[in-house]
Design a protein around this motif. Structure first.
Motif, PDB file in Angstrom:
ATOM      1  N   LYS A 159       0.826  -1.200   0.000  1.00  0.00           N
ATOM      2  CA  LYS A 159       0.000   0.000   0.000  1.00  0.00           C
ATOM      3  C   LYS A 159       0.867   1.259   0.000  1.00  0.00           C
ATOM      4  N   GLY A 160       1.967   1.212   0.732  1.00  0.00           N
ATOM      5  CA  GLY A 160       2.892   2.336   0.760  1.00  0.00           C
ATOM      6  C   GLY A 160       3.571   2.592  -0.577  1.00  0.00           C
ATOM      7  N   CYS A 161       3.681   1.546  -1.387  1.00  0.00           N
ATOM      8  CA  CYS A 161       4.307   1.679  -2.711  1.00  0.00           C
ATOM      9  C   CYS A 161       3.388   2.336  -3.739  1.00  0.00           C
ATOM     10  N   ALA A 162       2.088   2.317  -3.492  1.00  0.00           N
ATOM     11  CA  ALA A 162       1.103   2.746  -4.497  1.00  0.00           C
ATOM     12  C   ALA A 162       1.295   4.191  -4.945  1.00  0.00           C
ATOM     13  N   ASP A 163       1.548   5.101  -4.030  1.00  0.00           N
ATOM     14  CA  ASP A 163       1.726   6.505  -4.411  1.00  0.00           C
ATOM     15  C   ASP A 163       2.951   6.694  -5.297  1.00  0.00           C
ATOM     16  N   PHE A 164       4.050   6.017  -4.930  1.00  0.00           N
ATOM     17  CA  PHE A 164       5.256   6.164  -5.738  1.00  0.00           C
ATOM     18  C   PHE A 164       5.076   5.526  -7.109  1.00  0.00           C
ATOM     19  N   GLU A 165       4.383   4.419  -7.156  1.00  0.00           N
ATOM     20  CA  GLU A 165       4.083   3.764  -8.433  1.00  0.00           C
ATOM     21  C   GLU A 165       3.296   4.716  -9.342  1.00  0.00           C
ATOM     22  N   ALA A 166       2.291   5.385  -8.782  1.00  0.00           N
ATOM     23  CA  ALA A 166       1.489   6.344  -9.552  1.00  0.00           C
ATOM     24  C   ALA A 166       2.345   7.522 -10.020  1.00  0.00           C
ATOM     25  N   LEU A 167       3.243   7.991  -9.163  1.00  0.00           N
ATOM     26  CA  LEU A 167       4.145   9.084  -9.526  1.00  0.00           C
ATOM     27  C   LEU A 167       5.045   8.676 -10.695  1.00  0.00           C
ATOM     28  N   CYS A 168       5.540   7.441 -10.645  1.00  0.00           N
ATOM     29  CA  CYS A 168       6.386   6.926 -11.734  1.00  0.00           C
ATOM     30  C   CYS A 168       5.597   6.777 -13.027  1.00  0.00           C
ATOM     31  N   LEU A 169       4.401   6.225 -12.937  1.00  0.00           N
ATOM     32  CA  LEU A 169       3.571   6.060 -14.140  1.00  0.00           C
ATOM     33  C   LEU A 169       3.291   7.411 -14.792  1.00  0.00           C
ATOM     34  N   GLU A 170       2.963   8.394 -13.980  1.00  0.00           N
ATOM     35  CA  GLU A 170       2.661   9.732 -14.509  1.00  0.00           C
ATOM     36  C   GLU A 170       3.881  10.368 -15.164  1.00  0.00           C
ATOM     37  N   ASN A 171       4.995  10.373 -14.461  1.00  0.00           N
ATOM     38  CA  ASN A 171       6.182  11.066 -14.969  1.00  0.00           C
ATOM     39  C   ASN A 171       6.937  10.283 -16.036  1.00  0.00           C
ATOM     40  N   PHE A 172       7.202   9.014 -15.796  1.00  0.00           N
ATOM     41  CA  PHE A 172       7.905   8.218 -16.798  1.00  0.00           C
ATOM     42  C   PHE A 172       7.031   8.022 -18.036  1.00  0.00           C
ATOM     43  N   GLY A 173       5.718   7.921 -17.834  1.00  0.00           N
ATOM     44  CA  GLY A 173       4.795   7.819 -18.965  1.00  0.00           C
ATOM     45  C   GLY A 173       4.838   9.057 -19.837  1.00  0.00           C
ATOM     46  N   ALA A 174       4.935  10.228 -19.215  1.00  0.00           N
ATOM     47  CA  ALA A 174       5.024  11.483 -19.980  1.00  0.00           C
ATOM     48  C   ALA A 174       6.340  11.566 -20.757  1.00  0.00           C
ATOM     49  N   ILE A 175       7.397  10.997 -20.196  1.00  0.00           N
ATOM     50  CA  ILE A 175       8.715  11.062 -20.842  1.00  0.00           C
ATOM     51  C   ILE A 175       8.832  10.029 -21.966  1.00  0.00           C
ATOM     52  N   TYR A 176       8.447   8.787 -21.687  1.00  0.00           N
ATOM     53  CA  TYR A 176       8.702   7.686 -22.627  1.00  0.00           C
ATOM     54  C   TYR A 176       7.483   7.257 -23.436  1.00  0.00           C
ATOM     55  N   GLY A 177       6.314   7.704 -23.039  1.00  0.00           N
ATOM     56  CA  GLY A 177       5.105   7.352 -23.779  1.00  0.00           C
ATOM     57  C   GLY A 177       4.869   5.857 -23.819  1.00  0.00           C
ATOM     58  N   LYS A 178       4.416   5.376 -24.965  1.00  0.00           N
ATOM     59  CA  LYS A 178       4.059   3.958 -25.114  1.00  0.00           C
ATOM     60  C   LYS A 178       5.275   3.035 -25.133  1.00  0.00           C
ATOM     61  N   ALA A 179       6.472   3.594 -25.225  1.00  0.00           N
ATOM     62  CA  ALA A 179       7.679   2.761 -25.210  1.00  0.00           C
ATOM     63  C   ALA A 179       7.990   2.238 -23.803  1.00  0.00           C
ATOM     64  N   LEU A 180       7.403   2.868 -22.777  1.00  0.00           N
ATOM     65  CA  LEU A 180       7.572   2.412 -21.408  1.00  0.00           C
ATOM     66  C   LEU A 180       6.652   1.225 -21.171  1.00  0.00           C
ATOM     67  N   ARG A 181       7.160   0.177 -20.572  1.00  0.00           N
ATOM     68  CA  ARG A 181       6.359  -0.998 -20.240  1.00  0.00           C
ATOM     69  C   ARG A 181       6.257  -1.102 -18.723  1.00  0.00           C
ATOM     70  N   PHE A 182       5.057  -1.412 -18.240  1.00  0.00           N
ATOM     71  CA  PHE A 182       4.862  -1.580 -16.811  1.00  0.00           C
ATOM     72  C   PHE A 182       4.030  -2.821 -16.543  1.00  0.00           C
TER      73      PHE A 182
END
Length: 165
Positions: free
Chosen positions: A48-71
């Motif tokens: 549960k503690g990881c969820a906020d950081f995961e969302a932060l990564c998805l938002e920021n890394f997603g904006a940088i790498y777009g569809k080339a990022l895999r999660f």
């Protein structure tokens, strides 16, 4: 101030001090500098503690790498276009260490370090920091004050240094 990568970091301070964003930027720098050699592990005590950081990564890394990022949400694993990886996971107790045993990481990031009453698990996990000779390995820890681990962290990282060092 830029701290050379051969030094571990402790990011301490109250809530809202941008520790999570600093960790995110350190991951991004390692991903871009070292490509497929970068194997980062981000830990907190609970999923549960990881969820906020995961969302932060998805938002920021997603904006940088777009569809080339895999999660892979099941594994908490980010795969970057250049082959670098970031695993977001939890380690509550000794039993959780077994999922990391024998694995290698080049960047270890432990958030909310004060939630660990003693340093034993985190110290043990440092043995997983291994990488190519031409790449620095690093441990970055972040904590807010006044939780169960406050005293050991203050003794280890705060009281040993002169103010602002």
């Amino acid at each position: 101030m830029r701290v050379p990568e051969r030094y571990d970091l402790f990011l301490g301070g109250g809530r809202g001090g941008a520790k999570s964003y600093t960790i995110l930027l350190l991951i991004l720098r390692a991903v871009e500098q070292y490509g497929a050699k970068c194997r980062a592990l981000y830990l907190r005590q609970s999923h549960k503690g990881c969820a906020d950081f995961e969302a932060l990564c998805l938002e920021n890394f997603g904006a940088i790498y777009g569809k080339a990022l895999r999660f892979n949400g099941q594994e908490g694993l980010f795969r970057f276009p250049n082959g670098a990886t970031l695993e977001i996971n939890q380690m509550e107790g000794v039993a959780d260490y077994s999922k990391f045993h024998g694995r290698s990481f080049t960047l270890l990031l432990v958030d909310e370090l004060c939630q660990y009453a003693v340093p034993d698990l985190v110290d043990r996990l440092r043995s997983n920091l291994r990488g190519p000779l031409d790449m620095p390995i690093r441990c970055v820890m972040a904590a807010n004050p006044a939780d169960v681990g406050h005293q050991w962290i203050a003794s280890r990282y705060i009281f040993k240094a002169a103010p602002w060092h």
